[in-house]
Motif scaffolding. Sequence first.
Motif, short mmCIF file in Angstrom:
data_model
loop_
_atom_site.label_atom_id
_atom_site.label_comp_id
_atom_site.label_asym_id
_atom_site.label_seq_id
_atom_site.Cartn_x
_atom_site.Cartn_y
_atom_site.Cartn_z
N ALA A 84 0.82 -1.22 0.00
CA ALA A 84 0.00 0.00 0.00
C ALA A 84 0.85 1.27 0.00
N TYR A 85 1.88 1.32 0.82
CA TYR A 85 2.69 2.54 0.91
C TYR A 85 3.50 2.79 -0.36
N LEU A 107 -5.61 -2.72 6.28
CA LEU A 107 -4.49 -2.88 5.35
C LEU A 107 -3.93 -1.53 4.90
N LEU A 108 -4.79 -0.51 4.88
CA LEU A 108 -4.36 0.82 4.45
C LEU A 108 -4.01 1.73 5.62
N ILE A 109 -4.71 1.55 6.74
CA ILE A 109 -4.47 2.40 7.91
C ILE A 109 -3.18 1.99 8.61
N LYS A 110 -2.88 0.72 8.62
CA LYS A 110 -1.70 0.17 9.31
C LYS A 110 -1.71 0.61 10.78
N PHE A 140 -0.60 -13.32 14.57
CA PHE A 140 -0.48 -13.61 13.13
C PHE A 140 -1.21 -12.56 12.31
N TYR A 141 -2.43 -12.20 12.74
CA TYR A 141 -3.20 -11.20 12.00
C TYR A 141 -2.52 -9.84 12.03
N ARG A 142 -1.96 -9.49 13.16
CA ARG A 142 -1.32 -8.17 13.30
C ARG A 142 -0.16 -8.00 12.32
N ILE A 143 0.70 -9.01 12.25
CA ILE A 143 1.87 -8.88 11.39
C ILE A 143 1.53 -9.07 9.91
N SER A 144 0.43 -9.76 9.64
CA SER A 144 0.05 -10.02 8.25
C SER A 144 -0.84 -8.94 7.66
N PHE A 145 -1.76 -8.42 8.47
CA PHE A 145 -2.79 -7.53 7.94
C PHE A 145 -2.94 -6.21 8.70
N GLY A 146 -2.09 -5.97 9.69
CA GLY A 146 -2.15 -4.71 10.43
C GLY A 146 -2.85 -4.84 11.76
N PRO A 147 -2.42 -4.07 12.76
CA PRO A 147 -2.95 -4.20 14.12
C PRO A 147 -4.42 -3.84 14.25
N LEU A 148 -4.92 -2.94 13.41
CA LEU A 148 -6.30 -2.48 13.54
C LEU A 148 -7.30 -3.62 13.39
N LEU A 149 -6.96 -4.64 12.61
CA LEU A 149 -7.86 -5.75 12.36
C LEU A 149 -8.26 -6.46 13.65
#
Length: 306
Positions: A84-85, A107-110, A140-149
């Motif tokens: 994204a960046y 994924l965009l907010i990170k 796993f979700y944090r490192i793969s798809f961002g902490p906000l998830l």
Amino acid sequence: MNFKLGSLGKIKAVCLVDSTRSLLLYALIYGKEQFESTFFFVSDAISADVCHKLIYSKRLSRIKFNAKNFLGRFLSRYFLYHCAYFRWPFLKYIPIYGADHLWFSSLLIKKRKITVIEDGLANYSESTIKQTIISKHSFFYRISFGPLLCKGAYGYSDQVTHVMLTGITTIPECIKNKAVIVDILDLWKAFDDKRFLLNLFGVTNSDLSILQKKRVLILTQPFNVDIGDEELIKIYHSVVRKYRKEDILIKTHPRDTINFETYFPGITVYSKKIPVELFALLGINFTDIYTICSTAIFSFPDTIQK
């Protein structure tokens, strides 16, 4: 229009949106100047016609995403998060607004902050808000798809600075300290270029002429995915038979798949993907409004039979 490197300095904000209601609120709250310098990441509830009128935008389809198998969805999320960046470098530093619950939001907010804009009744349901918190496999979700998830949506996360709400019902305690209440009617009255908004959503003088002749509004919703087409049509038929056909307007939901013209011949069906709130702001005088649970009904005066 998608992002081009030469446009970098002209983009002043980012908005993540998948409802015309949120798009309208964003314009009313922050004004035309910021709206026109915003890069919008939109999903399927925003029509192609509206999307083409946005100066800067990118469609990230929920329908196409959901149609993929598990591996396809995983890879879509993974590559969007990690690329994204590079694709949109402004995501690293300009303000972000909109929805924090879409498939692409985290994924965009990170790790950045976001101002959430009301999407609907889900913003007012504490149980719905807290159901979005992911604890199992969270690392796993944090490192793969961002902490906000993993932190919850609809304004719950500590990455949310403010939640812009219209106050249609009681605000949940879990987001009350971030809530900013806005009056949509006051915002509409103060907005200088109302024609800009009507043009954005494709509302024509011909549309207004038709709408002003109607007295009964039926707001549909895509519950046929849960109860089937025939059962849903029976519900609407129970309303329609109470009135003259020429008095009724059926306003379809952006995600509807039913062809209402087939089931309700002689009744006006309005299928443009526009926020129904515009009907109320324009002073369309319906006497009766029916819906199962559409947020839009709260935009109309209490004097109307609902």
